[in-house]
Design a protein around this motif. Sequence first.
Motif, PDB file in Angstrom:
ATOM      1  N   PHE A  22      31.907  21.619  65.574  1.00 35.58           N
ATOM      2  CA  PHE A  22      32.099  22.768  66.441  1.00 35.58           C
ATOM      3  C   PHE A  22      31.507  23.997  65.767  1.00 35.58           C
ATOM      4  O   PHE A  22      31.648  24.176  64.564  1.00 35.58           O
ATOM      5  CB  PHE A  22      33.587  23.020  66.694  1.00 35.58           C
ATOM      6  CG  PHE A  22      34.282  21.904  67.411  1.00 35.58           C
ATOM      7  CD1 PHE A  22      33.976  21.610  68.733  1.00 35.58           C
ATOM      8  CD2 PHE A  22      35.252  21.149  66.775  1.00 35.58           C
ATOM      9  CE1 PHE A  22      34.613  20.590  69.406  1.00 35.58           C
ATOM     10  CE2 PHE A  22      35.905  20.129  67.436  1.00 35.58           C
ATOM     11  CZ  PHE A  22      35.581  19.839  68.757  1.00 35.58           C
ATOM     12  N   GLU A  26      33.114  28.270  69.227  1.00 36.85           N
ATOM     13  CA  GLU A  26      33.740  27.179  69.971  1.00 36.85           C
ATOM     14  C   GLU A  26      35.114  26.860  69.395  1.00 36.85           C
ATOM     15  O   GLU A  26      36.100  26.744  70.126  1.00 36.85           O
ATOM     16  CB  GLU A  26      32.854  25.932  69.923  1.00 36.85           C
ATOM     17  CG  GLU A  26      31.517  26.101  70.591  1.00 36.85           C
ATOM     18  CD  GLU A  26      30.521  25.021  70.245  1.00 36.85           C
ATOM     19  OE1 GLU A  26      29.475  24.969  70.917  1.00 36.85           O
ATOM     20  OE2 GLU A  26      30.756  24.226  69.303  1.00 36.85           O
ATOM     21  N   ILE A  71      39.430  17.380  73.784  1.00 35.90           N
ATOM     22  CA  ILE A  71      38.197  18.071  74.128  1.00 35.90           C
ATOM     23  C   ILE A  71      37.092  17.454  73.279  1.00 35.90           C
ATOM     24  O   ILE A  71      37.220  17.404  72.056  1.00 35.90           O
ATOM     25  CB  ILE A  71      38.311  19.580  73.830  1.00 35.90           C
ATOM     26  CG1 ILE A  71      39.487  20.170  74.595  1.00 35.90           C
ATOM     27  CG2 ILE A  71      37.013  20.302  74.151  1.00 35.90           C
ATOM     28  CD1 ILE A  71      40.023  21.438  74.001  1.00 35.90           C
ATOM     29  N   LYS A  73      32.860  17.232  72.379  1.00 36.43           N
ATOM     30  CA  LYS A  73      31.530  17.831  72.439  1.00 36.43           C
ATOM     31  C   LYS A  73      30.536  16.724  72.124  1.00 36.43           C
ATOM     32  O   LYS A  73      30.563  16.175  71.024  1.00 36.43           O
ATOM     33  CB  LYS A  73      31.427  18.962  71.414  1.00 36.43           C
ATOM     34  CG  LYS A  73      30.050  19.581  71.318  1.00 36.43           C
ATOM     35  CD  LYS A  73      30.023  20.630  70.220  1.00 36.43           C
ATOM     36  CE  LYS A  73      28.653  21.231  70.050  1.00 36.43           C
ATOM     37  NZ  LYS A  73      28.637  22.225  68.959  1.00 36.43           N
ATOM     38  N   TRP A  84      30.373  19.056  77.220  1.00 34.68           N
ATOM     39  CA  TRP A  84      31.815  19.242  77.048  1.00 34.68           C
ATOM     40  C   TRP A  84      32.590  18.383  78.034  1.00 34.68           C
ATOM     41  O   TRP A  84      32.243  18.320  79.209  1.00 34.68           O
ATOM     42  CB  TRP A  84      32.195  20.702  77.261  1.00 34.68           C
ATOM     43  CG  TRP A  84      31.624  21.585  76.216  1.00 34.68           C
ATOM     44  CD1 TRP A  84      30.513  22.367  76.320  1.00 34.68           C
ATOM     45  CD2 TRP A  84      32.105  21.766  74.888  1.00 34.68           C
ATOM     46  NE1 TRP A  84      30.290  23.027  75.135  1.00 34.68           N
ATOM     47  CE2 TRP A  84      31.253  22.677  74.239  1.00 34.68           C
ATOM     48  CE3 TRP A  84      33.191  21.248  74.175  1.00 34.68           C
ATOM     49  CZ2 TRP A  84      31.446  23.084  72.930  1.00 34.68           C
ATOM     50  CZ3 TRP A  84      33.382  21.646  72.867  1.00 34.68           C
ATOM     51  CH2 TRP A  84      32.523  22.556  72.255  1.00 34.68           C
ATOM     52  N   THR A  85      33.649  17.721  77.545  1.00 32.03           N
ATOM     53  CA  THR A  85      34.525  16.927  78.400  1.00 32.03           C
ATOM     54  C   THR A  85      35.967  17.180  77.996  1.00 32.03           C
ATOM     55  O   THR A  85      36.295  17.210  76.814  1.00 32.03           O
ATOM     56  CB  THR A  85      34.222  15.416  78.267  1.00 32.03           C
ATOM     57  OG1 THR A  85      32.827  15.192  78.458  1.00 32.03           O
ATOM     58  CG2 THR A  85      35.014  14.605  79.268  1.00 32.03           C
ATOM     59  N   ARG A  96      34.282  18.185  83.257  1.00 30.73           N
ATOM     60  CA  ARG A  96      33.048  18.099  82.472  1.00 30.73           C
ATOM     61  C   ARG A  96      32.219  19.327  82.747  1.00 30.73           C
ATOM     62  O   ARG A  96      32.290  19.890  83.836  1.00 30.73           O
ATOM     63  CB  ARG A  96      32.219  16.894  82.911  1.00 30.73           C
ATOM     64  CG  ARG A  96      32.551  15.657  82.195  1.00 30.73           C
ATOM     65  CD  ARG A  96      31.503  14.613  82.416  1.00 30.73           C
ATOM     66  NE  ARG A  96      31.964  13.457  81.680  1.00 30.73           N
ATOM     67  CZ  ARG A  96      31.718  12.226  81.975  1.00 30.73           C
ATOM     68  NH1 ARG A  96      30.971  11.939  83.011  1.00 30.73           N
ATOM     69  NH2 ARG A  96      32.200  11.262  81.241  1.00 30.73           N
ATOM     70  N   LEU A 100      31.949  25.646  77.562  1.00 32.80           N
ATOM     71  CA  LEU A 100      33.312  25.386  77.099  1.00 32.80           C
ATOM     72  C   LEU A 100      34.383  26.130  77.906  1.00 32.80           C
ATOM     73  O   LEU A 100      35.385  25.517  78.285  1.00 32.80           O
ATOM     74  CB  LEU A 100      33.439  25.707  75.612  1.00 32.80           C
ATOM     75  CG  LEU A 100      34.801  25.492  74.979  1.00 32.80           C
ATOM     76  CD1 LEU A 100      35.251  24.040  75.126  1.00 32.80           C
ATOM     77  CD2 LEU A 100      34.771  25.888  73.513  1.00 32.80           C
TER      78      LEU A 100
END
Length: 116
Positions: A22, A26, A71, A73, A84-85, A96, A100
């Motif tokens: 990250f 983020e 979360i 990446k 991002w999910t 999705r 972010l």
Amino acid sequence: MSAGSRGAVVLFPGRRPNQVGFEREELMRILDLYGRMVAAGEWRDYAMDFTKDFAAFAAFRRTAERPQARIEKRPALRNRQGMWTLFGEHGQILKRGHELPGVLAPMERRLVKAVD
């Protein structure tokens, strides 16, 4: 600090160069949400995982349980559905996206309900 070492990036000890991680902004955004969820009594623990394919942040209500939210990446999906999910407690995909803040929106709304 010498003039030649200014701006040099120093790897975190134990982190391999090809790991996904990250960025500071983020992580600050994720930890800000985590702190507010802790204050609301929703979350109590977290874990992070870094691999060559993805970086993940998981938040837990209790330490021994499944994560209540995860979360991920995945930079390889940047040009597809977004890197991002947000996953729910049972592994379902909640959101999705490419940004972010948009992916964190369902957790932000949940926080507003928890505070009310």
